[in-house]
Each structure stands twice: as C-alpha cells, then as structure tokens.
Design an enzyme around this catalytic site. Structure first.
Site, PDB file in Angstrom:
ATOM      1  CD  GLU A 129      41.016  28.559  30.102  1.00 15.21           C
ATOM      2  OE1 GLU A 129      40.362  29.612  30.100  1.00 15.21           O
ATOM      3  OE2 GLU A 129      42.208  28.502  30.471  1.00 15.21           O
ATOM      4  CE1 TYR A 189      44.166  35.258   8.343  1.00 15.27           C
ATOM      5  CE2 TYR A 189      44.133  32.956   9.023  1.00 15.27           C
ATOM      6  CZ  TYR A 189      44.377  34.280   9.307  1.00 15.27           C
ATOM      7  OH  TYR A 189      44.820  34.641  10.554  1.00 15.27           O
ATOM      8  CE  LYS A 237      45.523  32.765  20.673  1.00 12.02           C
ATOM      9  NZ  LYS A 237      45.720  34.221  20.710  1.00 12.02           N
ATOM     10  NE  ARG A 290      52.348  35.173  22.114  1.00 17.63           N
ATOM     11  CZ  ARG A 290      52.236  35.654  20.880  1.00 17.63           C
ATOM     12  NH1 ARG A 290      51.597  34.972  19.966  1.00 17.63           N
ATOM     13  NH2 ARG A 290      52.774  36.816  20.558  1.00 17.63           N
ATOM     14  CB  CYS A 345      45.448  40.389  21.766  1.00 18.28           C
ATOM     15  SG  CYS A 345      46.588  39.317  22.687  1.00 18.28           S
ATOM     16  NE  ARG A 379      52.651  33.023  17.661  1.00 19.93           N
ATOM     17  CZ  ARG A 379      52.925  32.062  18.537  1.00 19.93           C
ATOM     18  NH1 ARG A 379      54.114  31.469  18.480  1.00 19.93           N
ATOM     19  NH2 ARG A 379      52.034  31.705  19.443  1.00 19.93           N
ATOM     20  CE  LYS A 386      44.279  31.876  16.591  1.00 22.38           C
ATOM     21  NZ  LYS A 386      44.654  33.281  16.804  1.00 22.38           N
TER      22      LYS A 386
END
Length: 326
Positions: free
Chosen positions: A233, A313, A195, A217, A120, A205, A248
């Site tokens: 998609e 995470y 997404k 976005r 990205c 972010r 996501k």
C-alpha cells in the site's frame, strides 16, 4: 574471583546524563491536533466518549485556535460535520462546505498555522461509507472523481496539506492529478497510506458522526493481521505522488510504523487514534494510571518506532507538559 560485566547504569546516574544520551525526544512541532467543526452557532459539544474533545461551530472555533497557537502547536487537521448528507457526499466538495469555511476562517485568523484537510466522504454521505455506493457495494473508480473534487475544493479554500483517508485504490494518483490540473502543484499529500480496519475507531465515529449505516469498511481498509500488505500500500502511494505516509492506528501497529520507516524514505506520520485516547482517559479517570506518564511514554514509543509526525488528541496536553518540563 573477579566478576566482569557491563555497567550500563553509568549512563543513568542522574537527570543530566539521562538527558544527554536520550535517543528520542518529543517536540510540539511533531504534533498535529485534530479538530471537529460543525455547522450551526454557539456549539461546543463534548464528545461523550472523548473527554475534552469537542464538536465546534465556527463561532467557537476562533477561541480554540487562539489556544492552539498559544501552546505552540503548529498544525491542525480538520474533520467536518455537515447539516445535510446525501448518497454522494456533496457537502464534502462544496466550496461552502463546513471544512472549506473552517479552512478559510483559520487561514484568515492565523495564516501561519498549518491547516490539513482530511479528504474523505464518510462524514458527508448518508450511508457513512468512504465512497460511492451502488446496490450495497462500495465502488472504487467512481469514488475517485469525488475525492479529487473534494481535494481541489479544500486546496482552493486554503488548505496547506491534503490528507486523503478513504483507502480507495488509486486515490493518491487521482488527487495528485486533480490538484496539479487545478494549479495546486505545490500542495503536498499526506496519505493515509496504511489504514487498518480497526476496532480503535469507535469514539471517532461518534465525534465525526461517520459510522457506516450498513456493513463495515473491511473491503477497503486493511486486515489487522497483515503487514506485508502495508508495504504494498505504501509503495503504491509513493509511486502515485504521496509526500507523507501515514499509519493508522498507531499503538497496536508500531511494527508497521517501523517497517514503513525502514523501507521508504518519506516522512512517516502515525495517528494516535480515538480509541487509544479514550482508553487512557478512562483509566486515568479511575485512578488506575498516571495519565501524563503513560501518554508521554506511548508517544515516545511511536517516535522510537519511526514516526516523524504524530496526530494526537493529546497534543494540547503534551504542549503544556513539555512547557512544564518532564
């Protein structure tokens, strides 16, 4: 009078029986651990909104990789924080960009560790958007060339999987064509196919220093209210050459994970995103929940919904918990 009813509890009587009939299991090989790499030296900077998640300079990365491998985690995904940003995100596709340097270092240290490159521009542009900007508009087609250049540079550095997250129309076909033309026909694409424009991305972010500097976005990421659009998609990305489909975020989109899994036969990845992580960490810190129990339940729910792969995470924590036994 005899009362007849089903006795479902027969298969819950003890741990052995419950283990025997369990339908879904977490395995550490299902997990991908995100890493944030930054220019500089001696940097291990904790993200304030994400306890135990760090921005790492390359000299600190080796120790982190040692721990990851020791825990049995077999895949990482890299996000880069450059020294300089510009309107075109030049450092994203520079052969000596931070992600490219990190890929080479990891592959030299542990060749068998799967290294996935997030593809990205938002971390590398001074405006924080995922494509080329002109007069306040995010331009789709001019962005595709830069994304393909980024993917090729990452593959050249040694990335095992390219994971484009930009949500430009046609990004998979542009990247697939670019990789193939450059001789990287064997590199799979794990597309961020579905997404959403989500409120759950805030802590990320901060970690990636990628917040948009104007607007939002919503013109390229999906409306959280839409589900049929998710299938369109995903179908487009399959036609264009995706090898793995990602949804996501995950927690608020379990129905979408299930629909993608049901309708298509590619592996499905779910991104257990930063906001989901931070909420659990905050609640656990306050003693409101049992962190281990909640995390394992949440991730099992993602598996149950149809996720074959989970980016999380919590991967290091899960690895330790699985080694201990649930």
């Amino acid at each position: 009078m005899e009362i007849k009813f089903d006795r479902h509890r027969r298969l819950r009587q003890n741990l052995g029986i419950r283990n025997l009939v369990r339908e879904h299991r977490l395995h550490i090989h299902d997990m991908i651990y995100p890493l944030f790499v930054t220019e500089g030296t001696g940097i291990k900077r904790e993200v304030s909104s994400m306890p135990n998640v760090f921005q790492l300079s390359l000299d600190q990365l080796s120790k982190e990789i040692e721990e990851i491998v020791h825990l049995g985690i077999q895949a990482v995904i890299l996000f880069g924080i450059p020294n300089t940003k510009d309107p075109m995100g030049t450092e994203a596709y520079h052969d000596h960009g931070i992600v490219q340097k990190a890929i080479r270092q990891i592959k030299q240290q542990v060749p068998e560790l799967l290294v996935i490159a997030d593809t990205c521009l938002c971390e590398f542009t001074d405006h924080g958007h995922c494509g080329v900007v002109h007069e306040g508009k995010i331009l789709n087609d001019p962005s595709l060339d830069l994304l393909a250049k980024t993917a090729i540079s990452q593959a050249k550095a040694g990335a095992d999987i390219i994971a484009p997250s930009n949500m430009m129309d046609g990004f998979v076909t542009a990247i697939r064509h670019g990789l193939d033309e450059a001789g990287y026909t064997d590199i799979p694409i794990m597309s961020y196919a579905v997404k959403y424009s989500s409120a759950f991305y805030g802590p990320f972010r901060e970690a990636a220093e990628s917040a948009p500097q104007f607007g939002d976005r919503k013109t390229y990421q999906m409306d959280p209210a839409n589900s049929r659009e998710a299938l369109r998609e995903a179908y487009s990305d399959i036609k264009e050459g995706a090898d793995i489909l990602m949804v996501k975020p995950a927690l608020a989109y379990l129905d979408i994970i299930q629909q993608v899994k049901t309708n298509f036969n590619l592996p499905v990845a779910a991104y257990n995103v930063s906001g989901e992580y931070s909420m659990i960490k905050a609640a656990a810190k306050n003693g409101w929940i049992d962190e281990k129990a909640v995390v394992l339940e949440m991730l099992t729910g993602m598996k149950r919904a149809g996720a074959d792969i989970i980016l999380t995470y919590f991967a290091k924590d899960v690895a330790k918990w699985l080694q201990e036994g649930n």
